[in-house]
Design a protein around this motif. Structure first.
Motif, PDB file in Angstrom:
ATOM      1  N   ALA A  30       0.840  -1.201   0.000  1.00  0.00           N
ATOM      2  CA  ALA A  30       0.000   0.000   0.000  1.00  0.00           C
ATOM      3  C   ALA A  30       0.871   1.245   0.000  1.00  0.00           C
ATOM      4  O   ALA A  30       1.841   1.348   0.757  1.00  0.00           O
ATOM      5  N   VAL A  31       0.548   2.194  -0.855  1.00  0.00           N
ATOM      6  CA  VAL A  31       1.249   3.478  -0.915  1.00  0.00           C
ATOM      7  C   VAL A  31       0.432   4.499  -0.132  1.00  0.00           C
ATOM      8  O   VAL A  31      -0.773   4.646  -0.351  1.00  0.00           O
ATOM      9  N   HIS A  38       3.825   8.616  -2.376  1.00  0.00           N
ATOM     10  CA  HIS A  38       4.048   8.569  -3.829  1.00  0.00           C
ATOM     11  C   HIS A  38       5.033   9.635  -4.300  1.00  0.00           C
ATOM     12  O   HIS A  38       5.434   9.638  -5.467  1.00  0.00           O
ATOM     13  N   LEU A  39       5.431  10.528  -3.394  1.00  0.00           N
ATOM     14  CA  LEU A  39       6.328  11.620  -3.766  1.00  0.00           C
ATOM     15  C   LEU A  39       7.747  11.431  -3.243  1.00  0.00           C
ATOM     16  O   LEU A  39       8.594  12.294  -3.447  1.00  0.00           O
ATOM     17  N   THR A  40       8.002  10.320  -2.577  1.00  0.00           N
ATOM     18  CA  THR A  40       9.332  10.068  -2.042  1.00  0.00           C
ATOM     19  C   THR A  40      10.311   9.741  -3.164  1.00  0.00           C
ATOM     20  O   THR A  40       9.922   9.313  -4.258  1.00  0.00           O
ATOM     21  N   ASP A  41      11.580   9.919  -2.884  1.00  0.00           N
ATOM     22  CA  ASP A  41      12.610   9.592  -3.875  1.00  0.00           C
ATOM     23  C   ASP A  41      12.550   8.114  -4.245  1.00  0.00           C
ATOM     24  O   ASP A  41      12.746   7.750  -5.411  1.00  0.00           O
ATOM     25  N   PHE A  43       9.923   6.078  -4.255  1.00  0.00           N
ATOM     26  CA  PHE A  43       8.819   5.753  -5.158  1.00  0.00           C
ATOM     27  C   PHE A  43       9.052   6.345  -6.541  1.00  0.00           C
ATOM     28  O   PHE A  43       8.691   5.732  -7.559  1.00  0.00           O
ATOM     29  N   ARG A  44       9.639   7.512  -6.621  1.00  0.00           N
ATOM     30  CA  ARG A  44       9.879   8.134  -7.929  1.00  0.00           C
ATOM     31  C   ARG A  44      10.882   7.329  -8.757  1.00  0.00           C
ATOM     32  O   ARG A  44      10.955   7.502  -9.970  1.00  0.00           O
ATOM     33  N   LYS A  45      11.642   6.467  -8.126  1.00  0.00           N
ATOM     34  CA  LYS A  45      12.499   5.560  -8.889  1.00  0.00           C
ATOM     35  C   LYS A  45      11.647   4.520  -9.624  1.00  0.00           C
ATOM     36  O   LYS A  45      12.061   3.989 -10.651  1.00  0.00           O
ATOM     37  N   GLY A  50       5.420  10.071 -10.021  1.00  0.00           N
ATOM     38  CA  GLY A  50       4.876  10.028  -8.671  1.00  0.00           C
ATOM     39  C   GLY A  50       3.419   9.633  -8.617  1.00  0.00           C
ATOM     40  O   GLY A  50       2.646  10.180  -7.826  1.00  0.00           O
ATOM     41  N   ARG A  51       3.019   8.671  -9.456  1.00  0.00           N
ATOM     42  CA  ARG A  51       1.628   8.214  -9.470  1.00  0.00           C
ATOM     43  C   ARG A  51       1.579   6.698  -9.298  1.00  0.00           C
ATOM     44  O   ARG A  51       2.487   5.978  -9.726  1.00  0.00           O
ATOM     45  N   VAL A  52       0.502   6.249  -8.698  1.00  0.00           N
ATOM     46  CA  VAL A  52       0.302   4.811  -8.537  1.00  0.00           C
ATOM     47  C   VAL A  52      -0.689   4.324  -9.605  1.00  0.00           C
ATOM     48  O   VAL A  52      -1.501   5.121 -10.088  1.00  0.00           O
ATOM     49  N   PRO A  53      -0.598   3.048  -9.958  1.00  0.00           N
ATOM     50  CA  PRO A  53       0.275   2.014  -9.414  1.00  0.00           C
ATOM     51  C   PRO A  53       1.624   1.946 -10.128  1.00  0.00           C
ATOM     52  O   PRO A  53       1.796   2.513 -11.209  1.00  0.00           O
ATOM     53  N   ALA A  54       2.542   1.250  -9.479  1.00  0.00           N
ATOM     54  CA  ALA A  54       3.814   0.893 -10.098  1.00  0.00           C
ATOM     55  C   ALA A  54       4.072  -0.571  -9.770  1.00  0.00           C
ATOM     56  O   ALA A  54       3.543  -1.097  -8.785  1.00  0.00           O
TER      57      ALA A  54
END
Length: 210
Positions: A30-31, A38-41, A43-45, A50-54
């Motif tokens: 879960a994000v 979703h804005l953390t470094d 998650f951005r990798k 910065g959007r879900v899902p990934a």
């Protein structure tokens, strides 16, 4: 093993359903959207937007990890990996991508705006909300016309096009006053899709985290 980073919104649900349909092993994470997860470094990798899902497939082609974002791309990748839900004839494939693209480019943004101006920023402006609702209904009307006399979105088989579209009917349209009232073809199609065990399971993934 696949690592899924998601939330139980329409965007996430289509990927959840796809994973359940394919039977591929995955672990959902879960994000925390309200907390800015979703804005953390980190998650951005996974998704620079910065959007879900990934999704990270740790056993990708040649055993190498594959990182994916955007529902359309994820569904296509999983269909190819599992060898299912993507009919082989070119005409049906074209129709699948046409409608998946139309939902992503036209219907989904309208509902995103509708959500923003009714839930996130209800004082954002009556004109903006009216525009979002107008576009949402225009998209639903087009989808309803397309589904007249059809059991599935594209061709004669259940496919990733149905998975991509279903959360629009089940989740996004449910926020509208009257829901799917006036869209009998969408309702009939959605009722059929909702009976699938994998769809029911997918709609419950991460449900207690939102």
């Amino acid at each position: 093993m696949i690592d899924l980073y998601s939330v139980p919104t329409a965007n996430g649900q289509r990927v959840h359903i796809m994973l359940e349909e394919t039977g591929l092993a995955y672990t959902p994470h879960a994000v925390d959207l309200p907390g800015g997860g979703h804005l953390t470094d980190d998650f951005r990798k996974k998704n620079p937007f910065g959007r879900v899902p990934a999704l990270i497939d740790n056993d990708g082609p040649d055993g190498k990890p594959v990182t994916l974002f955007e529902g359309h791309a994820i569904l296509f990748y999983l269909a190819e990996k599992a060898g299912m839900l993507y009919p082989g004839d070119l005409a049906t494939q074209a129709e699948i991508h046409m409608w998946m693209g139309a939902i992503s480019a036209n219907i989904a943004p309208a509902f995103s705006a509708q959500f923003w101006f009714t839930v996130i920023a209800p004082d954002g402006g009556e004109a903006a909300l009216k525009r979002a609702l107008s576009e949402a209904h225009r998209g639903l009307a087009a989808l309803d016309t397309h589904l007249d006399g059809r059991a599935y979105m594209a061709g004669d088989e259940y496919s990733i096009a149905d998975i991509h579209a279903y959360p629009v009917a089940a989740t996004s349209a449910a926020r509208l006053e009257g829901g799917l009232d006036g869209y009998a073809n969408i309702q009939k199609w959605a009722d059929g899709i909702a009976k699938r065990p994998a769809v029911q399971a997918g709609m419950n993934v991460l449900a207690d985290s939102h």
